[in-house]
Design a protein around this motif. Structure first.
Motif, PDB file in Angstrom:
ATOM      1  N   GLN A 108    -145.122 -52.791 -28.102  1.00 64.05           N
ATOM      2  CA  GLN A 108    -144.426 -52.389 -26.891  1.00 64.05           C
ATOM      3  C   GLN A 108    -145.421 -52.081 -25.787  1.00 64.05           C
ATOM      4  N   LYS A 109    -146.525 -51.438 -26.141  1.00 63.87           N
ATOM      5  CA  LYS A 109    -147.553 -51.127 -25.139  1.00 63.87           C
ATOM      6  C   LYS A 109    -148.273 -52.384 -24.667  1.00 63.87           C
ATOM      7  N   SER A 110    -148.355 -53.374 -25.532  1.00 61.96           N
ATOM      8  CA  SER A 110    -149.082 -54.599 -25.185  1.00 61.96           C
ATOM      9  C   SER A 110    -148.234 -55.582 -24.395  1.00 61.96           C
ATOM     10  N   LEU A 111    -146.909 -55.557 -24.593  1.00 60.53           N
ATOM     11  CA  LEU A 111    -146.038 -56.592 -24.038  1.00 60.53           C
ATOM     12  C   LEU A 111    -145.103 -56.120 -22.928  1.00 60.53           C
ATOM     13  N   CYS A 112    -144.818 -54.831 -22.893  1.00 57.98           N
ATOM     14  CA  CYS A 112    -143.729 -54.358 -22.040  1.00 57.98           C
ATOM     15  C   CYS A 112    -144.196 -53.605 -20.803  1.00 57.98           C
ATOM     16  N   ARG A 113    -143.290 -53.562 -19.854  1.00 58.27           N
ATOM     17  CA  ARG A 113    -143.464 -52.727 -18.681  1.00 58.27           C
ATOM     18  C   ARG A 113    -143.032 -51.307 -19.022  1.00 58.27           C
ATOM     19  N   LYS A 114    -143.240 -50.406 -18.106  1.00 54.28           N
ATOM     20  CA  LYS A 114    -142.926 -49.002 -18.360  1.00 54.28           C
ATOM     21  C   LYS A 114    -141.440 -48.827 -18.646  1.00 54.28           C
ATOM     22  N   ASN A 115    -141.137 -48.067 -19.694  1.00 58.19           N
ATOM     23  CA  ASN A 115    -139.761 -47.738 -20.087  1.00 58.19           C
ATOM     24  C   ASN A 115    -138.916 -48.973 -20.392  1.00 58.19           C
ATOM     25  N   GLU A 116    -139.551 -50.014 -20.903  1.00 59.97           N
ATOM     26  CA  GLU A 116    -138.838 -51.233 -21.247  1.00 59.97           C
ATOM     27  C   GLU A 116    -138.692 -51.342 -22.765  1.00 59.97           C
ATOM     28  N   LEU A 117    -137.492 -51.624 -23.210  1.00 59.27           N
ATOM     29  CA  LEU A 117    -137.215 -51.792 -24.632  1.00 59.27           C
ATOM     30  C   LEU A 117    -137.809 -53.112 -25.115  1.00 59.27           C
ATOM     31  N   LEU A 118    -138.488 -53.070 -26.237  1.00 63.04           N
ATOM     32  CA  LEU A 118    -139.010 -54.292 -26.849  1.00 63.04           C
ATOM     33  C   LEU A 118    -138.125 -54.673 -28.026  1.00 63.04           C
ATOM     34  N   LEU A 119    -137.582 -55.889 -27.994  1.00 64.60           N
ATOM     35  CA  LEU A 119    -136.846 -56.438 -29.122  1.00 64.60           C
ATOM     36  C   LEU A 119    -137.704 -57.515 -29.763  1.00 64.60           C
ATOM     37  N   THR A 120    -138.057 -57.301 -31.007  1.00 65.27           N
ATOM     38  CA  THR A 120    -138.954 -58.207 -31.712  1.00 65.27           C
ATOM     39  C   THR A 120    -138.185 -58.945 -32.794  1.00 65.27           C
ATOM     40  N   ARG A 121    -138.249 -60.257 -32.745  1.00 68.56           N
ATOM     41  CA  ARG A 121    -137.518 -61.073 -33.714  1.00 68.56           C
ATOM     42  C   ARG A 121    -138.161 -60.977 -35.091  1.00 68.56           C
ATOM     43  N   LEU A 122    -137.327 -60.688 -36.088  1.00 70.80           N
ATOM     44  CA  LEU A 122    -137.816 -60.571 -37.458  1.00 70.80           C
ATOM     45  C   LEU A 122    -137.441 -61.780 -38.306  1.00 70.80           C
ATOM     46  N   ASN A 123    -136.305 -62.344 -38.053  1.00 71.82           N
ATOM     47  CA  ASN A 123    -135.910 -63.566 -38.747  1.00 71.82           C
ATOM     48  C   ASN A 123    -134.836 -64.273 -37.918  1.00 71.82           C
ATOM     49  N   LYS A 124    -134.021 -65.082 -38.541  1.00 76.98           N
ATOM     50  CA  LYS A 124    -133.069 -65.921 -37.811  1.00 76.98           C
ATOM     51  C   LYS A 124    -132.199 -65.139 -36.836  1.00 76.98           C
ATOM     52  N   ASP A 125    -131.666 -64.007 -37.259  1.00 80.86           N
ATOM     53  CA  ASP A 125    -130.698 -63.300 -36.419  1.00 80.86           C
ATOM     54  C   ASP A 125    -130.922 -61.795 -36.450  1.00 80.86           C
ATOM     55  N   LEU A 126    -132.145 -61.380 -36.685  1.00 79.34           N
ATOM     56  CA  LEU A 126    -132.429 -59.964 -36.842  1.00 79.34           C
ATOM     57  C   LEU A 126    -133.592 -59.563 -35.938  1.00 79.34           C
ATOM     58  N   TYR A 127    -133.383 -58.532 -35.136  1.00 80.20           N
ATOM     59  CA  TYR A 127    -134.407 -58.033 -34.218  1.00 80.20           C
ATOM     60  C   TYR A 127    -134.621 -56.544 -34.451  1.00 80.20           C
ATOM     61  N   SER A 128    -135.862 -56.129 -34.390  1.00 77.99           N
ATOM     62  CA  SER A 128    -136.154 -54.697 -34.388  1.00 77.99           C
ATOM     63  C   SER A 128    -136.288 -54.259 -32.936  1.00 77.99           C
ATOM     64  N   GLY A 129    -136.054 -52.981 -32.685  1.00 73.04           N
ATOM     65  CA  GLY A 129    -136.152 -52.463 -31.331  1.00 73.04           C
ATOM     66  C   GLY A 129    -137.129 -51.310 -31.255  1.00 73.04           C
ATOM     67  N   TYR A 130    -137.903 -51.252 -30.161  1.00 75.41           N
ATOM     68  CA  TYR A 130    -138.794 -50.103 -29.969  1.00 75.41           C
ATOM     69  C   TYR A 130    -138.770 -49.694 -28.504  1.00 75.41           C
ATOM     70  N   LEU A 131    -138.544 -48.411 -28.290  1.00 72.83           N
ATOM     71  CA  LEU A 131    -138.533 -47.838 -26.951  1.00 72.83           C
ATOM     72  C   LEU A 131    -139.152 -46.451 -27.039  1.00 72.83           C
ATOM     73  N   PRO A 132    -140.167 -46.152 -26.234  1.00 72.98           N
ATOM     74  CA  PRO A 132    -140.795 -44.828 -26.290  1.00 72.98           C
ATOM     75  C   PRO A 132    -139.763 -43.717 -26.117  1.00 72.98           C
ATOM     76  N   GLY A 133    -139.798 -42.755 -27.011  1.00 74.82           N
ATOM     77  CA  GLY A 133    -138.877 -41.638 -26.935  1.00 74.82           C
ATOM     78  C   GLY A 133    -137.570 -41.857 -27.669  1.00 74.82           C
ATOM     79  N   VAL A 134    -137.292 -43.100 -28.086  1.00 72.69           N
ATOM     80  CA  VAL A 134    -136.077 -43.406 -28.839  1.00 72.69           C
ATOM     81  C   VAL A 134    -136.490 -44.081 -30.138  1.00 72.69           C
ATOM     82  N   HIS A 135    -136.077 -43.526 -31.257  1.00 72.63           N
ATOM     83  CA  HIS A 135    -136.493 -44.068 -32.546  1.00 72.63           C
ATOM     84  C   HIS A 135    -135.352 -44.860 -33.168  1.00 72.63           C
ATOM     85  N   PHE A 136    -135.471 -46.182 -33.159  1.00 71.30           N
ATOM     86  CA  PHE A 136    -134.500 -47.029 -33.837  1.00 71.30           C
ATOM     87  C   PHE A 136    -134.912 -47.127 -35.304  1.00 71.30           C
TER      88      PHE A 136
END
Length: 229
Positions: A108-136
């Protein structure tokens, strides 16, 4: 952790298709002189991680390593298992601490702008989410993330679709909400994107957020829905 400026910390993350290796000098106030390499290794080779790791530390040598840090996911179960097993053994015989960090925070720190949620593809239809201050605490399907973004229109999101090999898997027909943008290959960070405070000691009891490489949707329970949404 040794604070001698001659010693280095080496970070490894194998949660995505990339092998990210970073080394930096350990100082009293943090890290300095960081250098990073990112490759897409051939995981058909049995010793792919050990070969890449040893080549990376070769200029300084084992004796200069003061600590090791490993990304704990979420991401590829196979990649995380291999890197953790190798670095745990390496740390034990080298008598250096092994610490862990959130792979989501790193990317998230490497790819995103400030306060931007990062959705990272894990497989065909599954994404993990990361946002500072919010724990998915779980990954969700495309449909679930789309719904989440629709009810949170003020939230901006970056979608990293190429985090995993996409052979036989395509999401080209997926229509994401307007507040999203696609990111492709990450840029190599010119500094260490994590601090001491964002790491914790890792041991045999460390809980990894690893998911099976081709796993199924993980449904959030009621308590987790409140904390994540």
């Amino acid at each position: 952790m040794k604070s001698d400026s001659e010693n280095i910390i080496v970070l490894a993350d194998t949660s995505t298709q990339y092998l990210c290796l970073t080394k930096a000098k350990i100082g009293r106030d943090g890290f300095s002189d960081a250098s990073t390499t990112m490759t897409i290794p051939d995981k058909q080779i049995t010793d792919w991680f050990s070969n890449e790791f040893m080549n990376f530390i070769q200029p300084e040598g084992k004796s200069k390593i003061g600590a090791l840090a490993i990304g704990k996911g979420p991401g590829s179960f196979t990649g995380l298992r291999i890197s953790f097993s190798y670095l745990r053994t390496f740390a034990m015989f080298s008598k250096v601490p092994l610490i862990s960090f959130s792979s989501g925070r790193l990317w998230q720190k490497s790819l995103c702008r400030k306060n931007e949620l990062l959705l990272t593809r894990l497989n065909k239809d599954l994404y993990s989410g990361y946002l500072p201050g919010v724990h998915f605490k779980a990954a969700m399907s495309v449909d679930n993330w789309q719904e989440y973004l629709k009810v949170n229109p003020e939230l901006k999101a970056a979608i990293w679709d190429k985090a995993m090999h996409t052979r036989n898997h395509t999401s080209s027909h997926t229509v994401w909400p307007d507040q999203t943008r696609m990111v492709s290959e990450p840029e190599v960070p010119n500094e260490l994107p994590l601090s001491f405070k964002e790491m914790e000691h890792a041991n045999t009891a460390t809980v990894f957020d690893a998911l099976p490489d081709y796993g199924h949707d993980i449904i959030l329970n009621k308590s987790e829905k409140k904390s994540a949404m």
